[in-house]
Design a protein around this motif. Structure first.
Motif, PDB file in Angstrom:
ATOM      1  N   GLY A 176       5.993   3.476  -5.106  1.00  0.00           N
ATOM      2  CA  GLY A 176       6.794   2.315  -5.472  1.00  0.00           C
ATOM      3  C   GLY A 176       6.050   1.004  -5.391  1.00  0.00           C
ATOM      4  N   LYS A 177       4.710   1.040  -5.290  1.00  0.00           N
ATOM      5  CA  LYS A 177       3.934  -0.192  -5.160  1.00  0.00           C
ATOM      6  C   LYS A 177       4.121  -1.104  -6.365  1.00  0.00           C
ATOM      7  N   VAL A 226       7.607   2.109   5.481  1.00  0.00           N
ATOM      8  CA  VAL A 226       7.263   2.855   6.693  1.00  0.00           C
ATOM      9  C   VAL A 226       6.378   2.032   7.625  1.00  0.00           C
ATOM     10  N   PHE A 227       5.898   0.890   7.149  1.00  0.00           N
ATOM     11  CA  PHE A 227       5.194  -0.070   8.012  1.00  0.00           C
ATOM     12  C   PHE A 227       5.241  -1.423   7.340  1.00  0.00           C
ATOM     13  N   SER A 228       5.408  -2.449   8.141  1.00  0.00           N
ATOM     14  CA  SER A 228       5.392  -3.826   7.644  1.00  0.00           C
ATOM     15  C   SER A 228       4.882  -4.725   8.746  1.00  0.00           C
ATOM     16  N   GLY A 229       3.820  -5.435   8.479  1.00  0.00           N
ATOM     17  CA  GLY A 229       3.253  -6.330   9.477  1.00  0.00           C
ATOM     18  C   GLY A 229       1.808  -6.632   9.169  1.00  0.00           C
ATOM     19  N   PRO A 230       1.111  -7.303  10.076  1.00  0.00           N
ATOM     20  CA  PRO A 230      -0.310  -7.588   9.869  1.00  0.00           C
ATOM     21  C   PRO A 230      -1.129  -6.298   9.985  1.00  0.00           C
ATOM     22  N   ILE A 256       2.433  -4.038   3.639  1.00  0.00           N
ATOM     23  CA  ILE A 256       3.643  -3.223   3.550  1.00  0.00           C
ATOM     24  C   ILE A 256       3.222  -1.844   3.078  1.00  0.00           C
ATOM     25  N   LEU A 257       3.557  -0.820   3.846  1.00  0.00           N
ATOM     26  CA  LEU A 257       3.226   0.556   3.514  1.00  0.00           C
ATOM     27  C   LEU A 257       4.496   1.258   3.044  1.00  0.00           C
ATOM     28  N   LEU A 258       4.456   1.791   1.813  1.00  0.00           N
ATOM     29  CA  LEU A 258       5.630   2.405   1.207  1.00  0.00           C
ATOM     30  C   LEU A 258       5.455   3.914   1.079  1.00  0.00           C
ATOM     31  N   MET A 316       0.843  -1.196   0.000  1.00  0.00           N
ATOM     32  CA  MET A 316       0.000   0.000   0.000  1.00  0.00           C
ATOM     33  C   MET A 316       0.876   1.243   0.000  1.00  0.00           C
ATOM     34  N   GLY A 317       0.346   2.318  -0.521  1.00  0.00           N
ATOM     35  CA  GLY A 317       1.049   3.590  -0.547  1.00  0.00           C
ATOM     36  C   GLY A 317       0.393   4.550  -1.508  1.00  0.00           C
TER      37      GLY A 317
END
Length: 759
Positions: A166-167, A347-351, A339-341, A160-161
């Protein structure tokens, strides 16, 4: 930083309510814990999904504390009702430190996230403020900067982003759509590097655009995909069963017999079209499925239905990796990993369930009732617009990952090698969807079918799509008939005189060049299919040679009809010579011209991907071909430094062939007696004066030249036009050979131009 965010987000100005407690989610269990706690991921088909099918147990879901919860969502939808069997996670896709940089001038072309070339001020500001201290060399721009993560069988990993984050670039990197020389980092499956051939065989890539044939129905579209991707050893009945099962899985039963449609033909809805596009790529039940923004342009309900389909695909034993722009709360609940790009950095990675905890610890708790994804994107945008950029957020993410990383995060190991895992998946129905692969389980084939089967299926598909759009052929047919009728009336019943000979030369030059100009309408044909072709061949649906031959086969019958129509319209009305044999050769010459012209335009469509540029180039080159054909200036008068273009002219050979057919016969005379004065100043003299001048010339030369004496025969006309090097059949063969040569060049243009990878 907090004040800047509160200033721009009014709902944060008042004291926010305490964040709701995040749903308890256990850490990622190791394989040993998995085996001990749930008995090798024992499934319970008794607990159905909301669509009535059981769901697959997938890691890393929270470990249940009760036996009933342990079984929830753990069934294989294709084995619903079967006895529970033990099954472990067989595949884990991991990627570490993915970095991809391009020259700054390429940024506008790739667009960071694979979007357009236009860069907004916010994007430029984001690029400036998120630059890392170890940024690429001057003149280079990082589209991906040290991205790491993983996805496991049975899971959906969403990237996501905002636009330009860069998605799409990350999806392309994982799907091997970026040159390995340009991409830094590692992508592994079960700890083993993924080679191009293996990835092509076990994966599918769904592009952002719905690239489908508009006049095929949903069932036909999926049936042709089954013919391409499923092996020939699978019976026709099983292929039909697979198509029907997929239609049910995609929720397309009501639209099964509706055409896809386009701007001029009403068809399925946007959400249904997107699901059909997904279905064409998952017909062979791939292990890895990559999707580039599958919900883009859809309403919330249609987007939810699409992601729900992806959920079912993951539960069938696949790894689903997709980019997504701004998911709703319902969609977010279907995702396993996120994954937040921002600016190509994580800038975030996880459930998704960890978003409240993450932003709460960051100092920005998510208010009650707020969409977590929208809130996260808003906070990231505020960081991007601050003087420090997203660097504090990137640093916080690294720290947070270290603090919350499970102790066994890197200890997952597969119980079997990658080849064995693929063989096991094939044995339980993946990749070939139920085929008897007892003797083939250890091998992965590049193409599912032999060459002749591909060609037959491609020909059938193109013929159906063309037959349902008869207006395209009828317009072309009308243009040919109208042109022929105009020429027939302008050059009606030409006589055998000097002017008649000259008029025949003009008629043949215009007629033969018309054949080539008429072929220009074939230019959009491949351009319309270009991206369908790229999508289908990128993952081995069929060979490029099969496509080239089927394209030639489908295009040939209309050329025969057009040739007969033009020949019948003009040959007898103009009064051409030769009788039945002359008419037959004239028709063959027109057909060969159509064949060479369509081959030339098809080749250009493979080289030039833009319609308007293609038309400009076609018209210009055909004009040059006509100029050097030998009509406007004879071959022996063309300057030596341009003579090479004369022999490259496509118009030259059919033009000379029909001239040989018309003037190369014996017994025909085009200049008799006083007609020799035509086209000269003496033509205005009275006939009696011409006769006396002719008698004087006869007396001076000692040759009897009377009023009926033949001065110039048809062969003399050919000599005057410098058409003496090749016979008519040789000209016909050379013209046909040009058509084959251009189709060969078209094949090479597809091989060289359809790598479909970023550099």
């Amino acid at each position: 930083m907090a004040r800047a965010v509160h200033d721009r987000l009014p709902f944060l100005a008042s004291p926010p309510a305490p964040p709701p407690p995040a749903r308890e989610r256990g850490r990622n269990p190791s394989l040993a814990e998995m085996l001990s706690l749930v008995g090798a991921a024992t499934v319970d088909p008794a607990v159905p999904d909301d669509d009535g099918s059981a769901s697959v147990f997938s890691l890393p879901l929270p470990l249940p504390t009760t036996p009933g919860a342990a079984a929830a969502g753990a069934g294989d939808g294709r084995n619903a009702g079967a006895p529970a069997i033990g099954r472990t996670i067989q595949f884990r896709l991991a990627f570490a430190n993915l970095t991809y940089s391009v020259r700054a001038k390429q940024r506008a072309r790739h667009g960071g996230g694979g979007g357009g070339g236009l860069r907004l001020p916010l994007q430029r500001r984001c690029d400036r403020v998120t630059a890392a201290p170890d940024a690429p060399a001057p003149g280079m721009r990082a589209l991906l900067d040290g991205i790491s993560g993983e996805a496991r069988e049975g899971e959906i990993l969403a990237v996501m982003g905002a636009s330009g984050s860069g998605k799409s670039t990350l999806i392309d990197a994982l799907a091997n759509r970026i040159s390995r020389d340009a991409l830094k980092g590692a992508v592994t499956l079960n700890g083993e590097p993924l080679t191009g051939n293996i990835l092509k065989s076990i994966s599918a890539y769904v592009m952002q655009d719905d690239l489908l044939f508009p006049m095929l129905t949903v069932t036909e579209t999926l049936s042709f995909a089954a013919e391409f991707r499923l092996p020939r050893t699978l019976s026709a009945a099983k292929k039909r069963a697979r198509v029907q099962a997929l239609i049910e899985q995609l929720g397309l039963r009501a639209a099964a017999n509706t055409i896809i449609g386009d701007e001029g033909h009403r068809g399925v809805s946007g959400g249904e079209r997107r699901r059909v596009s997904i279905g064409t790529d998952i017909i062979h039940d791939p292990i890895l499925l990559f999707l580039d923004e599958p919900t883009s342009g859809l309403d919330s309900t249609s987007a939810f239905m699409v992601v729900k389909v992806l959920r079912r695909i993951a539960e069938s034993g696949s790894i689903v990796i997709t980019s997504i722009h701004q998911p709703s709360h319902r969609i977010l609940s279907l995702l396993d990993r996120l994954i937040l790009l921002s600016g190509g950095r994580t800038v975030f990675s996880g459930p998704p369930s960890a978003l409240p905890t993450y932003f709460g610890e960051l100092g920005f708790p998510i208010p009650d009732g707020e969409n977590r994804a929208e809130f996260a994107l808003d906070v990231v945008r505020e960081f991007e617009s601050s003087p420090t950029g997203t660097k504090p957020l990137v640093d916080f993410h690294r720290t947070w990952q270290r603090m919350h990383a499970p102790a066994d995060a890197d200890t997952w190991t597969s119980a079997m090698s990658l080849k064995e895992a693929i063989s096991a998946s094939i044995s339980r129905g993946k990749l070939v969807s139920g085929a008897d692969v007892a003797g083939e389980a250890a091998s992965v084939h590049t193409y599912a079918n032999p060459f002749w089967v591909e060609m037959k299926v491609l020909t059938k598909r193109s013929a159906i799509n063309t037959r349902r759009m008869p207006e395209l052929f009828l317009i072309r047919f009308g243009a040919v008939v109208v042109t022929g009728a105009i020429l027939a009336t302008v050059f009606f019943r030409l006589d055998q005189s000097p002017k008649g000979a000259q008029e025949r030369l003009g008629f043949f030059a215009f007629a033969m060049s018309t054949m080539f100009y008429t072929c220009a309408d074939a230019l959009p044909v491949f351009l319309q299919e270009r991206y369908v072709f790229l999508r289908e061949t990128a993952y081995g649906a069929y060979r490029r040679a099969s496509y080239v031959l089927s394209n030639a086969i489908v295009s040939f019958p209309p050329l025969v009809v057009l040739s007969l129509a033009f020949a019948l319209t003009t040959f007898f009305a103009v009064g051409l010579a030769g009788g039945a044999s002359g008419f037959a050769f004239y028709t063959l010459a027109i057909l060969a011209s159509f064949w060479a012209g369509s081959g030339f335009v098809t080749f250009l469509s493979g080289v030039i991907p833009h319609v308007m540029i293609g038309y400009t180039v076609v018209v210009a080159i055909l004009a040059y071909f006509l100029l050097f054909s030998g009509f406007f200036i004879n071959r022996d008068r063309i300057p030596a430094y341009w003579i090479w273009f004369h022999y490259l002219s496509l118009v030259k050979y059919p033009f000379e062939g029909v001239l040989q057919n018309e003037f190369g016969r014996g017994g025909e005379c085009f200049v008799r007696g006083t007609q020799m004065f035509d086209n000269s100043p003496l033509a205005a003299l009275p006939e009696a004066v011409k006769t006396r001048v002719l008698a004087s010339i006869s007396s001076a030369l000692g040759v009897g030249i009377g009023a009926d004496t033949c001065v110039v025969t048809g062969r003399g006309v050919l000599r005057q036009a410098a058409v003496t090097q090749l016979g008519k059949w040789e000209c016909l063969l050379v013209t046909a050979a040009w058509g084959f040569l251009f189709r060969l060049l078209f094949y090479f243009s597809l091989v060289l131009g359809s790598k479909n990878k970023r550099r």
